[in-house]
Design a protein around this motif. Structure first.
Motif, mmCIF file in Angstrom:
data_model
loop_
_atom_site.group_PDB
_atom_site.id
_atom_site.type_symbol
_atom_site.label_atom_id
_atom_site.label_comp_id
_atom_site.label_asym_id
_atom_site.label_seq_id
_atom_site.Cartn_x
_atom_site.Cartn_y
_atom_site.Cartn_z
ATOM 1 N N GLN A 113 -29.272 40.876 -21.444
ATOM 2 C CA GLN A 113 -30.360 40.085 -22.010
ATOM 3 C C GLN A 113 -31.095 39.307 -20.928
ATOM 4 O OE1 GLN A 113 -29.214 37.045 -24.830
ATOM 5 N NE2 GLN A 113 -31.163 36.002 -24.519
ATOM 6 N N ALA A 114 -30.354 38.682 -20.005
ATOM 7 C CA ALA A 114 -30.993 37.923 -18.932
ATOM 8 C C ALA A 114 -31.892 38.826 -18.093
ATOM 9 C CB ALA A 114 -29.925 37.258 -18.066
ATOM 10 N N TRP A 115 -31.402 40.045 -17.834
ATOM 11 C CA TRP A 115 -32.214 41.009 -17.082
ATOM 12 C C TRP A 115 -33.498 41.327 -17.841
ATOM 13 C CZ3 TRP A 115 -33.566 45.983 -18.720
ATOM 14 C CH2 TRP A 115 -34.206 46.775 -17.761
ATOM 15 N N ALA A 116 -33.379 41.551 -19.148
ATOM 16 C CA ALA A 116 -34.542 41.909 -19.953
ATOM 17 C C ALA A 116 -35.566 40.782 -19.990
ATOM 18 C CB ALA A 116 -34.099 42.266 -21.368
ATOM 19 N N VAL A 117 -35.101 39.555 -20.161
ATOM 20 C CA VAL A 117 -36.013 38.403 -20.170
ATOM 21 C C VAL A 117 -36.776 38.338 -18.854
ATOM 22 C CG1 VAL A 117 -36.085 35.881 -20.130
ATOM 23 C CG2 VAL A 117 -34.711 37.057 -21.862
ATOM 24 N N ASN A 118 -36.074 38.510 -17.749
ATOM 25 C CA ASN A 118 -36.730 38.471 -16.447
ATOM 26 C C ASN A 118 -37.734 39.609 -16.303
ATOM 27 O OD1 ASN A 118 -36.956 37.385 -13.676
ATOM 28 N ND2 ASN A 118 -36.118 39.375 -13.096
ATOM 29 N N GLN A 119 -37.372 40.798 -16.801
ATOM 30 C CA GLN A 119 -38.283 41.940 -16.723
ATOM 31 C C GLN A 119 -39.602 41.649 -17.442
ATOM 32 O OE1 GLN A 119 -37.853 45.841 -15.980
ATOM 33 N NE2 GLN A 119 -37.190 44.595 -14.259
ATOM 34 N N VAL A 120 -39.527 41.069 -18.626
ATOM 35 C CA VAL A 120 -40.752 40.815 -19.375
ATOM 36 C C VAL A 120 -41.586 39.742 -18.673
ATOM 37 C CG1 VAL A 120 -41.730 40.226 -21.613
ATOM 38 C CG2 VAL A 120 -39.590 41.497 -21.507
ATOM 39 N N LYS A 121 -40.929 38.745 -18.099
ATOM 40 C CA LYS A 121 -41.669 37.740 -17.333
ATOM 41 C C LYS A 121 -42.342 38.369 -16.110
ATOM 42 C CE LYS A 121 -38.830 33.704 -18.585
ATOM 43 N NZ LYS A 121 -37.860 32.697 -18.057
ATOM 44 N N LEU A 122 -41.625 39.265 -15.436
ATOM 45 C CA LEU A 122 -42.222 39.958 -14.292
ATOM 46 C C LEU A 122 -43.441 40.766 -14.727
ATOM 47 C CD1 LEU A 122 -39.024 41.311 -12.461
ATOM 48 C CD2 LEU A 122 -40.474 39.401 -11.741
#
Length: 350
Positions: A113-122
């Protein structure tokens, strides 16, 4: 009024290991040869867009847009459908959604989940670097297993699910706001945002966030038996992306909206190639033009019957022929009287 941009095509269903679908330059040429002028690009593992690079490197983004420009193409939007799904996953779906994440994160839902949140912010930052104003994504889902209330849902269950969804998405939406980009949620079964009522509930949880916008895809409304034209009337101010996708719904005495666990070919509701289904695209394109929709008309090809390359070939002229070049003056201007404000008052006896 605005003339819609297009035709564009979403590449997610076409990217693959065989030429011309294995490289950005060759798939761009393929799309351009079919008559498309825009590409909606999936991002993340296995795609042509590395979000870690795109968020921080203008040179990298310019290379992508420059490659497309060689073939007369633009980026319509970037997509984080898979990563957005992973922002909120009910544990019942953990194993099935693990495939959306890098191998090293599988079986580790919190880190995934943390990876996914960062991906969308990127993706918000990458969109700004590419000069984009809209981004396509999914909301994810915490409440979906409890869609049909039997046994009855415990009091507060749905409220807490949407409160948590809002808590997860609000910081992401703030990053989109900082970068001047709208996050456009595709309203889709399997997502907690799957109709107008759920979208309104989510908006309440994020304080009516100005960047919490919509990707409009009428095919999902056909399968749910929602009024996809009334939806435009209700939510047009938030529609910032548009998937042009067809569908049909032919219920019978054996199965209906839920599909009877059947495969796509046998379901009463199924996606179809453009022109093969029941969606009234003339009315949709008319409404979007009248409401000043500012974005692209993008083919998302999904069909239970037709070959994808045939669907893509037919899709470009279908969209092009439905785009309304809006008029610059009223049809009856030739009969204008030329009267001024004073004359108008005289006509009214004032």
């Amino acid at each position: 009024m605005k003339t819609l941009k297009g035709p564009g095509i979403f590449l997610a269903q076409f990217v693959g290991p065989k030429p011309p679908f294995d490289r950005l330059d060759t798939i761009a040429k393929w799309a351009a040869d079919l008559g498309y002028i825009g590409l909606q690009l999936p991002t993340g593992p296995g795609s042509f867009v590395d979000l870690d690079k795109a968020a921080d490197s203008q040179t990298y983004c310019d290379e992508i847009t420059g490659t497309l420009a060689q073939y007369g193409l633009e980026v319509t939007e970037l997509s984080t459908h898979l990563q957005g799904q992973l922002v909120a996953v009910h544990p019942a779906y953990d194993a099935m959604f693990d495939g959306f994440a890098p191998p090293e994160l599988r079986g580790r839902p919190a880190e995934r989940q943390a990876w996914a949140v960062n991906q969308v912010k990127l993706a918000a930052r990458a969109s700004r670097r590419m000069g984009l104003t809209a981004h396509a994504t999914f909301s994810g889902a915490l409440a979906w297993p409890y869609l049909y209330p039997w046994p009855q849902r415990p009091a507060g269950l749905v409220e807490e699910a949407f409160a948590e969804l809002g808590r997860r998405w609000k910081p992401i939406l703030d990053v989109f706001d900082e970068n001047g980009v709208d996050a456009c949620y595709e309203i889709h079964p399997g997502e907690d945002l799957h109709d107008g009522a759920t979208y309104e509930r989510f908006l309440d949880e994020v304080g009516g966030h100005p960047r919490a916008c919509l990707l409009y895809d009428p095919s999902h409304f056909v399968l749910q038996q929602l009024d996809y034209l009334d939806y435009i009337d209700r939510y047009h101010e938030r529609i910032r992306a548009f998937h042009v996708k067809d569908a049909e719904f032919r219920p019978n005495g054996r199965s209906g909206v839920y599909g009877g666990y059947q495969g796509w070919v046998d379901r009463p509701g199924r996606f179809r190639s453009l022109g093969d289904g029941q969606v009234d695209f003339k009315a949709i394109f008319s409404k979007l033009a009248a409401y000043d929709y500012p974005g692209w008309a993008v083919l998302e090809w999904e069909c239970a019957l037709k070959h994808p390359e045939d669907g893509a070939r037919e899709g470009a002229p279908f969209i092009r022929d439905h785009i309304i070049r809006v008029t610059e003056h009223a049809f009856d201007d030739f009969a204008g009287s030329g009267l001024d404000a004073a004359a108008n008052r005289k006509l009214l006896g004032l």
